[in-house]
Scaffold this motif. Structure first.
Motif, PDB file in Angstrom:
ATOM      1  N   VAL A 196       0.836  -1.206   0.000  1.00  0.00           N
ATOM      2  CA  VAL A 196       0.000   0.000   0.000  1.00  0.00           C
ATOM      3  C   VAL A 196       0.868   1.251   0.000  1.00  0.00           C
ATOM      4  O   VAL A 196       0.589   2.231  -0.707  1.00  0.00           O
ATOM      5  CB  VAL A 196      -0.953  -0.013   1.212  1.00  0.00           C
ATOM      6  N   GLU A 197       1.951   1.252   0.773  1.00  0.00           N
ATOM      7  CA  GLU A 197       2.845   2.414   0.812  1.00  0.00           C
ATOM      8  C   GLU A 197       3.484   2.649  -0.560  1.00  0.00           C
ATOM      9  O   GLU A 197       3.570   3.795  -1.030  1.00  0.00           O
ATOM     10  CB  GLU A 197       3.914   2.212   1.875  1.00  0.00           C
ATOM     11  N   ASP A 198       3.940   1.579  -1.180  1.00  0.00           N
ATOM     12  CA  ASP A 198       4.523   1.719  -2.517  1.00  0.00           C
ATOM     13  C   ASP A 198       3.480   2.198  -3.532  1.00  0.00           C
ATOM     14  O   ASP A 198       3.772   3.018  -4.411  1.00  0.00           O
ATOM     15  CB  ASP A 198       5.119   0.387  -2.986  1.00  0.00           C
ATOM     16  N   LEU A 199       2.272   1.679  -3.411  1.00  0.00           N
ATOM     17  CA  LEU A 199       1.204   2.086  -4.329  1.00  0.00           C
ATOM     18  C   LEU A 199       0.904   3.581  -4.177  1.00  0.00           C
ATOM     19  O   LEU A 199       0.672   4.280  -5.172  1.00  0.00           O
ATOM     20  CB  LEU A 199      -0.053   1.257  -4.057  1.00  0.00           C
ATOM     21  N   TYR A 203       1.274   6.495  -7.196  1.00  0.00           N
ATOM     22  CA  TYR A 203       0.230   7.396  -7.688  1.00  0.00           C
ATOM     23  C   TYR A 203       0.538   8.851  -7.352  1.00  0.00           C
ATOM     24  O   TYR A 203       0.108   9.757  -8.066  1.00  0.00           O
ATOM     25  CB  TYR A 203      -1.137   6.966  -7.159  1.00  0.00           C
ATOM     26  N   ARG A 204       1.307   9.087  -6.289  1.00  0.00           N
ATOM     27  CA  ARG A 204       1.745  10.450  -6.011  1.00  0.00           C
ATOM     28  C   ARG A 204       2.647  10.945  -7.140  1.00  0.00           C
ATOM     29  O   ARG A 204       2.522  12.066  -7.620  1.00  0.00           O
ATOM     30  CB  ARG A 204       2.490  10.506  -4.674  1.00  0.00           C
ATOM     31  N   GLN A 208       2.072  14.020  -9.863  1.00  0.00           N
ATOM     32  CA  GLN A 208       3.039  15.098  -9.987  1.00  0.00           C
ATOM     33  C   GLN A 208       3.678  15.108 -11.371  1.00  0.00           C
ATOM     34  O   GLN A 208       3.857  16.159 -11.979  1.00  0.00           O
ATOM     35  CB  GLN A 208       4.109  14.949  -8.901  1.00  0.00           C
ATOM     36  N   GLY A 209       4.030  13.924 -11.872  1.00  0.00           N
ATOM     37  CA  GLY A 209       4.638  13.843 -13.190  1.00  0.00           C
ATOM     38  C   GLY A 209       3.699  14.260 -14.301  1.00  0.00           C
ATOM     39  O   GLY A 209       4.131  14.779 -15.322  1.00  0.00           O
ATOM     40  N   GLY A 210       2.396  14.047 -14.102  1.00  0.00           N
ATOM     41  CA  GLY A 210       1.419  14.434 -15.123  1.00  0.00           C
ATOM     42  C   GLY A 210       1.340  15.933 -15.334  1.00  0.00           C
ATOM     43  O   GLY A 210       0.847  16.396 -16.359  1.00  0.00           O
ATOM     44  N   ARG A 211       1.837  16.708 -14.347  1.00  0.00           N
ATOM     45  CA  ARG A 211       1.807  18.171 -14.480  1.00  0.00           C
ATOM     46  C   ARG A 211       3.099  18.731 -15.060  1.00  0.00           C
ATOM     47  O   ARG A 211       3.221  19.931 -15.257  1.00  0.00           O
ATOM     48  CB  ARG A 211       1.538  18.806 -13.110  1.00  0.00           C
ATOM     49  N   VAL A 344      11.998  21.205 -15.565  1.00  0.00           N
ATOM     50  CA  VAL A 344      11.354  21.273 -14.252  1.00  0.00           C
ATOM     51  C   VAL A 344      11.104  19.860 -13.759  1.00  0.00           C
ATOM     52  O   VAL A 344      10.561  19.020 -14.470  1.00  0.00           O
ATOM     53  CB  VAL A 344      10.021  22.037 -14.364  1.00  0.00           C
ATOM     54  N   SER A 345      11.489  19.576 -12.545  1.00  0.00           N
ATOM     55  CA  SER A 345      11.438  18.200 -12.046  1.00  0.00           C
ATOM     56  C   SER A 345      10.201  17.946 -11.232  1.00  0.00           C
ATOM     57  O   SER A 345       9.655  18.824 -10.593  1.00  0.00           O
ATOM     58  CB  SER A 345      12.675  17.907 -11.204  1.00  0.00           C
ATOM     59  N   ALA A 346       9.758  16.696 -11.274  1.00  0.00           N
ATOM     60  CA  ALA A 346       8.723  16.234 -10.360  1.00  0.00           C
ATOM     61  C   ALA A 346       9.416  15.671  -9.123  1.00  0.00           C
ATOM     62  O   ALA A 346      10.602  15.380  -9.147  1.00  0.00           O
ATOM     63  CB  ALA A 346       7.877  15.154 -11.027  1.00  0.00           C
ATOM     64  N   GLN A 347       8.692  15.524  -8.032  1.00  0.00           N
ATOM     65  CA  GLN A 347       9.273  15.002  -6.806  1.00  0.00           C
ATOM     66  C   GLN A 347       9.666  13.540  -6.996  1.00  0.00           C
ATOM     67  O   GLN A 347       8.923  12.747  -7.559  1.00  0.00           O
ATOM     68  CB  GLN A 347       8.281  15.129  -5.661  1.00  0.00           C
ATOM     69  N   VAL A 348      10.844  13.193  -6.499  1.00  0.00           N
ATOM     70  CA  VAL A 348      11.283  11.807  -6.541  1.00  0.00           C
ATOM     71  C   VAL A 348      10.585  11.046  -5.445  1.00  0.00           C
ATOM     72  O   VAL A 348      10.633  11.460  -4.270  1.00  0.00           O
ATOM     73  CB  VAL A 348      12.814  11.720  -6.342  1.00  0.00           C
ATOM     74  N   PRO A 349       9.905   9.953  -5.744  1.00  0.00           N
ATOM     75  CA  PRO A 349       9.219   9.209  -4.690  1.00  0.00           C
ATOM     76  C   PRO A 349      10.198   8.605  -3.710  1.00  0.00           C
ATOM     77  O   PRO A 349      11.258   8.130  -4.101  1.00  0.00           O
ATOM     78  CB  PRO A 349       8.459   8.115  -5.458  1.00  0.00           C
TER      79      PRO A 349
END
Length: 351
Positions: A196-199, A203-204, A208-211, A344-349
């Protein structure tokens, strides 16, 4: 005349041309008297100064009103229409100028058609030159606008196709992940919690990457590490994925592109412990990344090899002129994606 009627370049042009036109016009009408007789020089210069700016304003108005729709129709037709209107305005202005001179007795200029036609002829030559320059300018501008429209349409089409492709993958992955989670809850609650944590991280990153148009390659690979870990919960030893070491920090890639290619390989190939699907993601020497898998086709379909590949390729074309390379040799399928400079970077999970 309003102060903002002319642009800065038009002001400099007219200020440079005015003395030349005033001197030549008065010399044509008055001869040497213009330079030898001071009262004639002063009077003729004042009249020519006023007529010059009046004529310039009138001709500029004709040009701007005629050229206002030059981009909306055929340029040649627009320029011919402008030439006709400028020619008519030039003839009328020539008659008006000579009539004004004839009203001043001290100048001794009579109203004569013989004097008018050379003035009109020179004016018409200048009009043709102006129309030719404007026609060239509008043709170039129209070509630039057409190029910009084509690029915009191609970009929008690629964005729509790429987003649609991502939209197809995400629900499919979520459905499979929920099935896997359901089986883990009873069998291994600890693993279910990690799942669940990885999931959530997955999706986070997707949100973020979609923006972002581009993300650092390192972010994408960190995302893929978690993504592959989730896939392994379902496929176990039937799936083997090799990821590269930490890449250079300046390399970027459109978000979720690696995920789409990995998902496609999983979806359209047979996976079993005896015949594992092996996916290798590696960096090349020419600043590209290559995704390779062994081919064990489950069934032929229009997946990434069809519409999907066009979407990925179109997405890349909005950022670089380097083409995506697709190769299938024997039982090996590979896609090579050119990497891009900083973005511009997205947050690294978090791992």
């Amino acid at each position: 005349m309003k102060p903002g009627f002319f642009s800065r370049y038009e002001w400099w042009y007219h200020l440079a041309m005015m003395p030349v036109c005033v001197a030549l016009g008065n010399y044509y009408l008055l001869g040497e008297r213009y330079f030898t007789n001071e009262p004639v020089f002063a009077t003729a210069s004042a009249i020519a100064f006023a007529l010059y700016w009046f004529s310039v304003v009138m001709l500029t108005i004709v040009i701007r009103r005629t050229a206002g729709s030059a981009m909306q129709g055929q340029i040649l037709e627009q320029m011919l229409g402008m030439l006709w209107k400028l020619g008519a305005a030039t003839v009328l202005l020539g008659l008006f100028d000579l009539w004004i001179y004839s009203l001043v007795p001290s100048l001794g200029v009579g109203f004569s058609w013989i004097k008018i036609w050379p003035m009109v002829l020179v004016g018409l030559v200048c009009d043709a030159f102006i129309c030719a320059l404007l026609g060239l300018f509008y043709a170039l501008q129209q070509w630039k606008n057409d190029q910009a429209d084509d690029e915009k349409s191609a970009r929008q089409s690629a964005e729509i196709e790429f987003d649609a492709l991502k939209g197809q993958v995400n629900p499919h992955f979520l459905f499979n992940s929920l099935n896997t989670l359901s089986s883990l809850i009873n069998a291994d609650p600890g693993q279910a919690e990690d799942f669940v944590e990885d999931l959530a991280r997955i999706y986070r990153y997707m949100l973020q990457g979609g923006r972002a148009d581009l993300v650092p390659l390192q972010s994408e690979l960190s995302f893929m590490e978690i993504y592959v870990r989730l896939l392994k919960f379902r496929y176990h030893e039937a799936l083997v994925v090799h990821l590269p070491d930490r890449p250079p920090a300046d390399l970027t890639i459109p978000p979720l592109m690696l995920q789409l290619l990995v998902d496609n390989a999983v979806q359209y190939n047979i996976l079993s412990a005896s015949r594992p699907l092996t996916i290798t993601i590696s960096l090349t020497d020419d600043r590209s990344i290559r995704i390779t898998n062994n081919v064990q086709i489950r069934h032929r379909t229009i997946g990434v090899a069809g519409i999907g590949l066009r979407g990925l390729s179109g997405k890349l074309r909005t950022f670089t002129s380097r083409e995506m390379e697709v190769s299938e040799v024997g039982d090996t399928f590979s896609v090579t994606i050119p990497l891009l400079p900083d973005a511009v970077s997205a947050q690294v999970p978090a791992r």
